[in-house]
Design a protein around this motif. Structure first.
Motif, PDB file in Angstrom:
ATOM      1  N   ASP A  12      66.390 -78.742 -25.353  1.00 31.95           N
ATOM      2  CA  ASP A  12      66.575 -79.970 -26.375  1.00 31.95           C
ATOM      3  C   ASP A  12      65.372 -80.471 -27.160  1.00 31.95           C
ATOM      4  OD1 ASP A  12      65.107 -81.216 -24.291  1.00 31.95           O
ATOM      5  OD2 ASP A  12      66.649 -82.195 -23.383  1.00 31.95           O
ATOM      6  N   GLY A  13      64.244 -79.761 -26.902  1.00 36.14           N
ATOM      7  CA  GLY A  13      63.064 -80.045 -27.745  1.00 36.14           C
ATOM      8  C   GLY A  13      62.201 -80.839 -26.642  1.00 36.14           C
ATOM      9  N   ALA A  14      62.728 -81.463 -25.522  1.00 35.99           N
ATOM     10  CA  ALA A  14      61.714 -82.363 -24.726  1.00 35.99           C
ATOM     11  C   ALA A  14      60.816 -81.570 -24.063  1.00 35.99           C
ATOM     12  CB  ALA A  14      62.808 -83.193 -23.870  1.00 35.99           C
ATOM     13  N   LEU A  15      61.121 -80.366 -23.530  1.00 35.03           N
ATOM     14  CA  LEU A  15      60.188 -79.783 -22.528  1.00 35.03           C
ATOM     15  C   LEU A  15      59.534 -80.338 -21.537  1.00 35.03           C
ATOM     16  CD1 LEU A  15      58.003 -77.839 -25.333  1.00 35.03           C
ATOM     17  CD2 LEU A  15      60.104 -77.135 -24.442  1.00 35.03           C
ATOM     18  N   ALA A  16      60.707 -81.039 -20.841  1.00 36.54           N
ATOM     19  CA  ALA A  16      60.199 -82.072 -19.635  1.00 36.54           C
ATOM     20  C   ALA A  16      59.985 -81.423 -18.376  1.00 36.54           C
ATOM     21  CB  ALA A  16      61.427 -83.169 -19.703  1.00 36.54           C
ATOM     22  N   SER A  17      60.219 -80.189 -18.081  1.00 39.85           N
ATOM     23  CA  SER A  17      60.031 -79.505 -17.013  1.00 39.85           C
ATOM     24  C   SER A  17      59.436 -78.124 -17.172  1.00 39.85           C
ATOM     25  CB  SER A  17      61.373 -79.223 -16.597  1.00 39.85           C
ATOM     26  OG  SER A  17      62.098 -78.569 -16.912  1.00 39.85           O
ATOM     27  N   GLY A  18      58.901 -77.370 -16.008  1.00 41.46           N
ATOM     28  CA  GLY A  18      58.353 -76.275 -16.236  1.00 41.46           C
ATOM     29  C   GLY A  18      59.403 -75.146 -16.706  1.00 41.46           C
ATOM     30  N   TYR A  19      60.545 -75.129 -16.297  1.00 45.43           N
ATOM     31  CA  TYR A  19      61.582 -74.352 -16.443  1.00 45.43           C
ATOM     32  C   TYR A  19      61.918 -74.587 -18.144  1.00 45.43           C
ATOM     33  CZ  TYR A  19      66.327 -72.631 -16.368  1.00 45.43           C
ATOM     34  OH  TYR A  19      67.591 -71.875 -16.725  1.00 45.43           O
ATOM     35  N   GLU A  20      61.940 -75.450 -18.552  1.00 49.67           N
ATOM     36  CA  GLU A  20      62.391 -75.822 -20.137  1.00 49.67           C
ATOM     37  C   GLU A  20      60.840 -75.191 -20.697  1.00 49.67           C
ATOM     38  OE1 GLU A  20      65.153 -79.823 -19.732  1.00 49.67           O
ATOM     39  OE2 GLU A  20      62.812 -79.824 -19.492  1.00 49.67           O
ATOM     40  N   ILE A  21      59.750 -75.296 -20.653  1.00 51.37           N
ATOM     41  CA  ILE A  21      58.612 -75.031 -21.033  1.00 51.37           C
ATOM     42  C   ILE A  21      58.660 -73.208 -20.958  1.00 51.37           C
ATOM     43  CG2 ILE A  21      56.116 -74.449 -21.173  1.00 51.37           C
ATOM     44  CD1 ILE A  21      56.065 -77.369 -19.885  1.00 51.37           C
ATOM     45  N   ALA A  22      58.841 -72.617 -19.952  1.00 53.97           N
ATOM     46  CA  ALA A  22      58.988 -71.378 -19.874  1.00 53.97           C
ATOM     47  C   ALA A  22      60.270 -70.665 -20.844  1.00 53.97           C
ATOM     48  CB  ALA A  22      59.422 -70.740 -18.418  1.00 53.97           C
ATOM     49  N   ASN A  23      61.364 -71.266 -20.527  1.00 49.77           N
ATOM     50  CA  ASN A  23      62.405 -70.675 -21.748  1.00 49.77           C
ATOM     51  C   ASN A  23      61.919 -70.840 -23.059  1.00 49.77           C
ATOM     52  OD1 ASN A  23      64.090 -70.800 -19.460  1.00 49.77           O
ATOM     53  ND2 ASN A  23      65.162 -72.814 -19.780  1.00 49.77           N
ATOM     54  N   ALA A  24      61.497 -72.047 -23.589  1.00 53.00           N
ATOM     55  CA  ALA A  24      60.927 -71.955 -24.960  1.00 53.00           C
ATOM     56  C   ALA A  24      60.013 -70.996 -25.323  1.00 53.00           C
ATOM     57  CB  ALA A  24      60.236 -73.453 -24.976  1.00 53.00           C
ATOM     58  N   ALA A  25      59.072 -70.640 -24.284  1.00 57.53           N
ATOM     59  CA  ALA A  25      58.181 -69.470 -24.518  1.00 57.53           C
ATOM     60  C   ALA A  25      58.862 -67.958 -24.639  1.00 57.53           C
ATOM     61  CB  ALA A  25      57.063 -69.268 -23.387  1.00 57.53           C
ATOM     62  N   ILE A  26      59.876 -67.952 -23.813  1.00 59.23           N
ATOM     63  CA  ILE A  26      60.566 -66.538 -23.705  1.00 59.23           C
ATOM     64  C   ILE A  26      61.577 -66.486 -24.896  1.00 59.23           C
ATOM     65  CG2 ILE A  26      62.264 -65.154 -22.389  1.00 59.23           C
ATOM     66  CD1 ILE A  26      61.224 -66.652 -19.849  1.00 59.23           C
ATOM     67  N   ILE A  27      61.917 -67.527 -25.396  1.00 62.63           N
ATOM     68  CA  ILE A  27      62.978 -67.554 -26.659  1.00 62.63           C
ATOM     69  C   ILE A  27      62.076 -67.153 -27.725  1.00 62.63           C
ATOM     70  CG2 ILE A  27      64.559 -68.832 -28.044  1.00 62.63           C
ATOM     71  CD1 ILE A  27      65.591 -70.035 -25.545  1.00 62.63           C
ATOM     72  N   ALA A  28      61.149 -68.022 -27.998  1.00 66.19           N
ATOM     73  CA  ALA A  28      60.088 -67.490 -29.156  1.00 66.19           C
ATOM     74  C   ALA A  28      59.683 -66.077 -29.056  1.00 66.19           C
ATOM     75  CB  ALA A  28      58.572 -68.500 -29.057  1.00 66.19           C
ATOM     76  N   ALA A  29      59.403 -65.605 -28.042  1.00 63.57           N
ATOM     77  CA  ALA A  29      58.719 -64.255 -27.666  1.00 63.57           C
ATOM     78  C   ALA A  29      59.766 -63.150 -28.346  1.00 63.57           C
ATOM     79  CB  ALA A  29      58.332 -63.858 -26.674  1.00 63.57           C
ATOM     80  N   LEU A  30      61.085 -63.377 -28.028  1.00 69.06           N
ATOM     81  CA  LEU A  30      62.043 -62.512 -28.335  1.00 69.06           C
ATOM     82  C   LEU A  30      62.561 -62.674 -29.549  1.00 69.06           C
ATOM     83  CD1 LEU A  30      64.742 -63.821 -25.502  1.00 69.06           C
ATOM     84  CD2 LEU A  30      63.792 -61.237 -25.661  1.00 69.06           C
ATOM     85  N   ARG A  31      62.281 -63.746 -30.392  1.00 67.27           N
ATOM     86  CA  ARG A  31      62.386 -63.614 -31.646  1.00 67.27           C
ATOM     87  C   ARG A  31      61.288 -63.124 -32.336  1.00 67.27           C
ATOM     88  NH1 ARG A  31      65.292 -69.748 -31.242  1.00 67.27           N
ATOM     89  NH2 ARG A  31      67.376 -69.118 -31.257  1.00 67.27           N
ATOM     90  N   ARG A  32      60.334 -63.490 -32.165  1.00 66.74           N
ATOM     91  CA  ARG A  32      58.926 -62.819 -32.557  1.00 66.74           C
ATOM     92  C   ARG A  32      59.127 -61.090 -32.631  1.00 66.74           C
ATOM     93  NH1 ARG A  32      55.757 -66.780 -29.926  1.00 66.74           N
ATOM     94  NH2 ARG A  32      55.455 -65.052 -28.200  1.00 66.74           N
ATOM     95  N   ALA A  33      59.846 -60.685 -31.482  1.00 65.80           N
ATOM     96  CA  ALA A  33      60.032 -59.319 -31.516  1.00 65.80           C
ATOM     97  C   ALA A  33      61.140 -58.755 -32.310  1.00 65.80           C
ATOM     98  CB  ALA A  33      60.473 -58.790 -30.179  1.00 65.80           C
ATOM     99  N   GLY A  34      61.852 -59.707 -33.060  1.00 65.14           N
ATOM    100  CA  GLY A  34      62.768 -59.232 -34.017  1.00 65.14           C
ATOM    101  C   GLY A  34      64.125 -59.475 -33.732  1.00 65.14           C
ATOM    102  N   ALA A  35      64.542 -60.068 -32.309  1.00 62.68           N
ATOM    103  CA  ALA A  35      65.820 -60.036 -31.871  1.00 62.68           C
ATOM    104  C   ALA A  35      66.237 -61.300 -32.608  1.00 62.68           C
ATOM    105  CB  ALA A  35      65.945 -60.311 -30.538  1.00 62.68           C
ATOM    106  N   ARG A  36      67.612 -61.445 -32.832  1.00 63.50           N
ATOM    107  CA  ARG A  36      68.399 -62.785 -33.119  1.00 63.50           C
ATOM    108  C   ARG A  36      68.847 -63.299 -32.054  1.00 63.50           C
ATOM    109  NH1 ARG A  36      74.307 -63.328 -35.653  1.00 63.50           N
ATOM    110  NH2 ARG A  36      74.494 -65.606 -35.208  1.00 63.50           N
ATOM    111  N   VAL A  37      68.612 -64.466 -31.597  1.00 60.39           N
ATOM    112  CA  VAL A  37      69.077 -65.191 -30.106  1.00 60.39           C
ATOM    113  C   VAL A  37      69.763 -66.388 -30.371  1.00 60.39           C
ATOM    114  CG1 VAL A  37      67.931 -66.028 -28.161  1.00 60.39           C
ATOM    115  CG2 VAL A  37      66.615 -64.292 -29.423  1.00 60.39           C
ATOM    116  N   THR A  38      70.818 -66.329 -29.638  1.00 58.67           N
ATOM    117  CA  THR A  38      71.843 -67.406 -29.677  1.00 58.67           C
ATOM    118  C   THR A  38      71.906 -68.028 -28.042  1.00 58.67           C
ATOM    119  OG1 THR A  38      73.385 -66.910 -31.487  1.00 58.67           O
ATOM    120  CG2 THR A  38      74.221 -68.175 -29.719  1.00 58.67           C
ATOM    121  N   VAL A  39      71.727 -69.073 -27.976  1.00 53.57           N
ATOM    122  CA  VAL A  39      71.236 -69.657 -26.699  1.00 53.57           C
ATOM    123  C   VAL A  39      72.782 -70.240 -26.312  1.00 53.57           C
ATOM    124  CG1 VAL A  39      70.312 -71.463 -25.186  1.00 53.57           C
ATOM    125  CG2 VAL A  39      69.141 -69.972 -27.201  1.00 53.57           C
TER     126      VAL A  39
END
Length: 390
Positions: A12-39
């Motif tokens: 939701d953009g808040a990055l209020a917990s470590g879990y949410e911060i980790a998710n944002a980093a992983i999703i961004a890395a998947l997209r940098r690798a060329g994958a289209r990602v739907t959550v």
């Protein structure tokens, strides 16, 4: 290649917990690798998905045990016992498997799943068996549940954690067995999950922000040490109890410690320098106001995002060895000790002679290693185009 990132709570953009911060980093890395990602997943009540065009929302749920009513807790326990699911997964059964399947179909054609942690995947296992998957193990959940059982105060809670540990071990084994590849957040978790081979798994080094934090001159110091966290989460609570009970008594009375985050009412300290400040508006500004950061993990698995953030900011720290799991490089201004008296002595020394370093090198190293690991996993699932490597 279109991947569906299945998670309990969508960003939701808040990055209020470590879990949410980790998710944002992983999703961004998947997209940098060329994958289209739907959550796909749930939102917190009153929150909206940060990226609605690439998100499928199943509804709103509040899965926090500490804020649930006694009746809600009993309902969850009853449903868990009746269904054979874990307590963590049954909280997500606010919709049926049919509802989840229909939502996946609405997401359009896709090629595989990224099953993000065990809770959501464990709640709807059979829905995700029709396509290849990558399993992201944020922690070795069954080991954390075992540790929670040992630390539990009452017999009923202890029995619940033991049941959770037994079921989580089986779920984790199934998810790892079915996955084409497994990502963990700490090296030791690969062996604990039985996927230590490089053909089966890789570690994801994480970052807490897209770009390295910028240093803006000397910091304004308003306390000697600062801690922030979700202290109602049992592994964090175990570390906090160790710090307050074992380390703090060795600190001089004038040593000022500020602790932020939601705090159980049972947590107290007789030390005159300890202040519980509750929720803070800016977590990064809060920790930057401390001379030194105590990194106090003594339980759990996975990676400590607070450790990564501290290193990215270049702040001095004193860390337990468990706080460094998943970290490949330790900055020079981090002292490591598991001895409570030695921990207190190192805190006082670091606060008396503040030694900040440039954290951008650590951040760049983490991003480079994260992207390399993600590409390995996507190759296994057939989701990386060759031109990505050009």
């Amino acid at each position: 290649m279109h991947l569906l990132f299945a998670t309990s709570i969508v960003p939701d953009g808040a990055l209020a917990s470590g879990y949410e911060i980790a998710n944002a980093a992983i999703i961004a890395a998947l997209r940098r690798a060329g994958a289209r990602v739907t959550v796909v997943g749930f939102t917190w009540p009153g929150k909206a998905a940060a990226d609605p065009e690439n998100t499928v929302v199943l509804g709103a749920v509040d899965v926090r045990t500490e804020s649930a009513s006694p009746l809600q807790k009993l309902v969850w326990v009853g449903k868990a016992m009746f269904s054979g699911l874990t307590f963590a997964s049954v909280k997500l059964r606010a919709v049926s498997s049919h509802d989840v399947q229909a939502a996946l179909e609405r997401a359009g054609p896709f090629d595989g799943y990224v099953l993000n942690s065990v809770q959501f995947a464990g709640a709807f296992e059979r829905v995700f068996e029709d396509r290849p998957s990558i399993f992201v193990a944020h922690n070795v959940e069954h080991l954390s549940a075992r540790e929670n059982a040992v630390a539990a105060a009452g017999i009923f809670q202890r029995l619940l954690f033991r049941r959770e540990a037994r079921l989580l071990k089986l779920v984790e084994e199934r998810l790892c067995r079915r996955a084409r590849f497994v990502f963990t957040l700490a090296e030791e978790d690969r062996g604990a999950l039985g996927v230590a081979s490089d053909d089966r798994s890789a570690v994801l080094p994480l970052v807490t922000c897209a770009t390295a934090p910028v240093r803006n001159g000397r910091r304004a110091i308003d306390c000697d040490a600062a801690l922030i966290g979700t202290w109602t989460w049992q592994p964090n609570r175990i570390g906090l109890d160790w710090f307050l009970g074992k380390v703090v008594p060795h600190l001089r009375p004038g040593f000022r410690i500020r602790i932020a985050g939601h705090m159980p009412s049972s947590v107290t300290s007789a030390h005159p320098g300890v202040e519980f400040v509750g929720r803070v508006a800016d977590a990064r500004a809060f920790v930057r106001g401390a001379a030194v950061i105590p990194l106090i993990s003594t339980a759990g698995s996975g990676v400590q995002l607070k450790t990564i953030e501290t290193f990215e900011l270049g702040l001095p720290s004193v860390a337990t060895s468990r706080s460094l799991r998943g970290i490949g490089h330790r900055p020079d201004n981090c002292v490591v000790t598991d001895d409570p008296a030695g921990f207190a002595k190192a805190l006082e020394a670091a606060a008396a002679d503040i030694n900040d370093v440039d954290g951008s090198t650590f951040h760049r190293r983490q991003v480079k290693a994260l992207d390399a690991a993600v590409r390995v996993g996507l190759e296994k699932i057939g989701a990386v185009r060759q031109e990505v490597f050009a």
